[in-house]
Design an enzyme around this catalytic site. Structure first.
Site, mmCIF file in Angstrom:
data_model
loop_
_atom_site.group_PDB
_atom_site.id
_atom_site.type_symbol
_atom_site.label_atom_id
_atom_site.label_comp_id
_atom_site.label_asym_id
_atom_site.label_seq_id
_atom_site.Cartn_x
_atom_site.Cartn_y
_atom_site.Cartn_z
ATOM 1 N N ASP A 1 0.730 -1.247 -0.483
ATOM 2 C CA ASP A 1 -0.047 -0.118 0.270
ATOM 3 C C ASP A 1 0.612 1.402 0.053
ATOM 4 O O ASP A 1 1.874 1.470 0.441
ATOM 5 C CB ASP A 1 -0.844 -0.361 1.469
ATOM 6 C CG ASP A 1 -1.926 1.430 1.253
ATOM 7 O OD1 ASP A 1 -2.296 1.437 0.328
ATOM 8 O OD2 ASP A 1 -1.794 1.831 2.376
ATOM 9 N N ASP B 1 -0.432 -0.826 6.388
ATOM 10 C CA ASP B 1 -0.962 -0.144 7.658
ATOM 11 C C ASP B 1 -2.469 0.211 7.686
ATOM 12 O O ASP B 1 -3.394 0.043 6.766
ATOM 13 C CB ASP B 1 -0.163 1.665 8.115
ATOM 14 C CG ASP B 1 -1.253 2.644 6.592
ATOM 15 O OD1 ASP B 1 -1.864 2.505 5.710
ATOM 16 O OD2 ASP B 1 -1.469 3.906 7.585
#
Length: 626
Positions: free
Chosen positions: A420, A623
């Site tokens: 990501d 995250d």
């Protein structure tokens, strides 16, 4: 609202509600309860084992504690172990054997039970002169219970992170009553409701039903998944998407439980509640992942049926061999010396009036029992949980949450690592990079000072970036008032008698502020560089541009290159704009990195599944919920 204002608000939450989601019992509390239970079992067994081991030391007899050497005490300790902490193992093993579906507990019960019964026979029939080794089952069961307590402890550490997901959702919701809804709709059929007149009433989130209308004010979290039916606001969806910039929500837009309303007033219709909300589904998926065991931990159960029958057969063959062949050839003494030299070190407890006198039958039985004890998979039951505990513990110290032992086993076979962007490869915290004045009479410091003063009344991530830049340069805030926030457009204030407005160029244009071709070209150049652009207007004229960017993590480039050296393919998966993702990939200077941009959070899992269907073993690095 401030704390004082909130305390005076008659519609403030009454407090005292404890449950936030209509999901199974609090996972952290459940894991804590199970961990305490396993630890109590292990400690009890360890205490019994300690007393049992102390009975083999003559020191206690010399200290005036001969009771510790009494064989009846050791019988009691072994019996307490079976009926106390190890009762669950014994019962489960017996049920498996009774159903002709033996498992790992069956093997444990078979090994420890045979040692116990053999010792009990020697105790109740002392005339046969057979040793009693009651400490063997105590030791075996204690180590099994210790391993399971360690395994449960590692799950508790993972469940602590799951609790942070549960806390993302508020426990209360402000529900608008039907009478208020009907009056609002009648007064404004277009949906531009008079939201200020709808105070609503607080209720526990679990009482909200699909179709209920809920009011969400600035600074409050969305209580359930829903749809905006009136009002507009900027909502921070970072807990779900990882993106730091809030999203404008207007009539017809969906909202997700746990996201934060940063500005404006919303009236939402509940569409999914309780276990059906996006957050609850994520929590359930994480719980299921944490409950997974390493494949090697399932090997014992998978082969237990065949293994148990094989062990019993081998024990019978061992008995037959020594009884009809071995002892007639070498005698009972030879058999004892051949196999049981080490075994007798733990088996010296006996009744003094009847010293050991092995017979062919008893010697052969001891050989068979030795096979059953050795076959008990206590090493698998202890070593594997211990290895997983150490691995997950070391990972947690380095900020890595390993959700299952199967993940550890699969990691070395990875082929692709998908990252990501926001908060993973970048710091997730925008920094001001450009301050361009479009007015010759206005220098960049004055422009930044005006912008920081206006942004001092908001909590937007870009506002924090502008304020931080002003603090870094030592620029004080100016006197200002009449702060206003217009969702989707920007913020405004009266600064030293002048109206100053900050917002996107599209938002400023919607207010009638002209945008020159030169300013538009500069803004497009900044956008192409992957930056977020904010325009500053004074008294209806565009006077400057500010640009912010989320900087890369210092170790991002080295991390990706090291993974490529290990033979792994590296990918960047983000919901951000394609030009931003491309700029991040170029800044990383890592050749061969594949970029997939503008992917909705709900679609990221599908991208991973598509890669897996292509035969790749994939790791996803992100995250938060990512």
């Amino acid at each position: 609202v401030s704390g004082a204002e909130h305390s005076q608000d008659p519609s403030s939450p009454p407090g005292g509600w404890e449950e936030a989601l209509d999901v199974p019992a609090d996972p952290l509390s459940r894991q804590r309860q199970q961990t305490r239970h396993h630890i109590r079992q292990a400690l009890t067994a360890a205490f019994l084992l300690l007393i049992s081991a102390a009975g083999h030391l003559d020191l206690f007899a010399r200290l005036g504690l001969p009771l510790l050497n009494d064989v009846w005490l050791h019988w009691g300790l072994a019996t307490l172990t079976f009926v106390g902490p190890a009762r669950g193992i014994v019962l489960d093993g017996w049920r498996g054997a009774r159903r002709l579906a033996p498992n790992m507990n069956t093997l444990v019960t078979l090994g420890s039970g045979s040692a116990y019964l053999a010792s009990l026979a020697g105790l109740l029939a002392p005339q046969v002169g057979w040793e009693c080794f009651f400490d063997e089952p105590v030791m075996m069961l204690s180590f099994i219970l210790l391993g399971r307590a360690l395994e449960q402890h590692s799950r508790l550490r993972a469940a602590s992170s799951l609790q942070s997901l549960v806390s993302l959702c508020p426990s209360l919701a402000r529900r608008v009553q039907p009478a208020e809804k009907a009056g609002s709709l009648a007064s404004s059929p277009e949906g531009n409701l008079d939201l200020g007149s709808q105070t609503g009433e607080w209720c526990p989130v679990e009482q909200v039903r699909v179709g209920d209308w809920l009011q969400v004010r600035a600074g409050e979290q969305i209580p359930v998944d829903g749809e905006v039916i009136a009002g507009q606001a900027t909502v921070n969806e970072g807990m779900l998407t990882g993106e730091p910039l809030p999203v404008l929500k207007q009539v017809g837009d969906p909202v997700v439980a746990g996201t934060l309303n940063q500005s404006g007033l919303l009236l939402c219709r509940a569409t999914r509640t309780g276990k059906d909300t996006t957050l609850a589904q994520v929590i359930r998926l994480v719980e299921e992942a944490q409950a997974r065991k390493a494949p090697i931990q399932g090997i014992a159960d998978q082969v237990a049926g065949y293994f148990t029958y094989g062990v019993v057969t081998l024990a019978i063959l061992t008995f037959g061999f020594w009884y009809w062949i071995g002892i007639p050839l070498w005698g009972s003494g030879g058999a004892e010396h051949f196999v049981l030299a080490g075994f007798s070190l733990h088996a010296h407890l006996h009744l003094s009036d009847h010293p050991p006198h092995p017979t062919p039958l008893l010697s052969s039985l001891k050989m068979a029992i030795a096979v059953l004890v050795v076959a008990c998979p206590c090493a698998l039951g202890l070593a594997t949980p211990m290895a997983i505990l150490v691995g997950t513990g070391l990972g947690a110290e380095r900020g890595l949450l390993i959700r299952g032992g199967d993940v550890l086993e699969k990691a070395h076979r990875l082929q692709t690592v998908v990252f990501d962007k926001t908060g993973t490869l970048t710091q997730g915290d925008p920094h001001l990079t450009d301050c361009l004045s479009l007015d010759p009479s206005l220098d960049s410091n004055r422009l930044l000072q005006l912008a920081a003063t206006v942004e001092s009344g908001t909590r937007h991530p870009l506002a924090q970036a502008i304020l931080q830049a002003a603090r870094t340069q030592g620029l004080p805030l100016l006197s200002a008032g009449e702060f206003q926030t217009q969702p989707g457009i920007g913020v405004a204030a009266q600064v030293e008698g002048q109206e100053v407005v900050l917002g996107s160029l599209d938002g400023l244009a919607a207010l009638g502020i002209p945008i020159s071709p030169e300013a538009q070209a500069q803004a497009e150049a900044l956008l192409a560089a992957g930056k977020t652009v904010v325009g500053v207007a004074v008294e209806g004229s565009l006077v400057g541009l500010l640009a912010a960017q989320d900087p890369l993590r210092p170790d991002a480039q080295a991390t990706l290159r090291q993974l490529q050296k290990m033979g792994l393919q590296v990918m960047l998966l983000t919901g951000d704009r394609a030009e931003v993702a491309k700029q991040v990939a170029e800044a990383l200077q890592v050749p061969g990195i594949r970029v997939i941009a503008e992917v909705h959070p709900a679609d990221k899992a599908q991208v991973i599944r598509d890669l897996q269907t292509q035969g790749q073993r994939v790791a996803m690095v992100g995250d938060g919920i990512n």
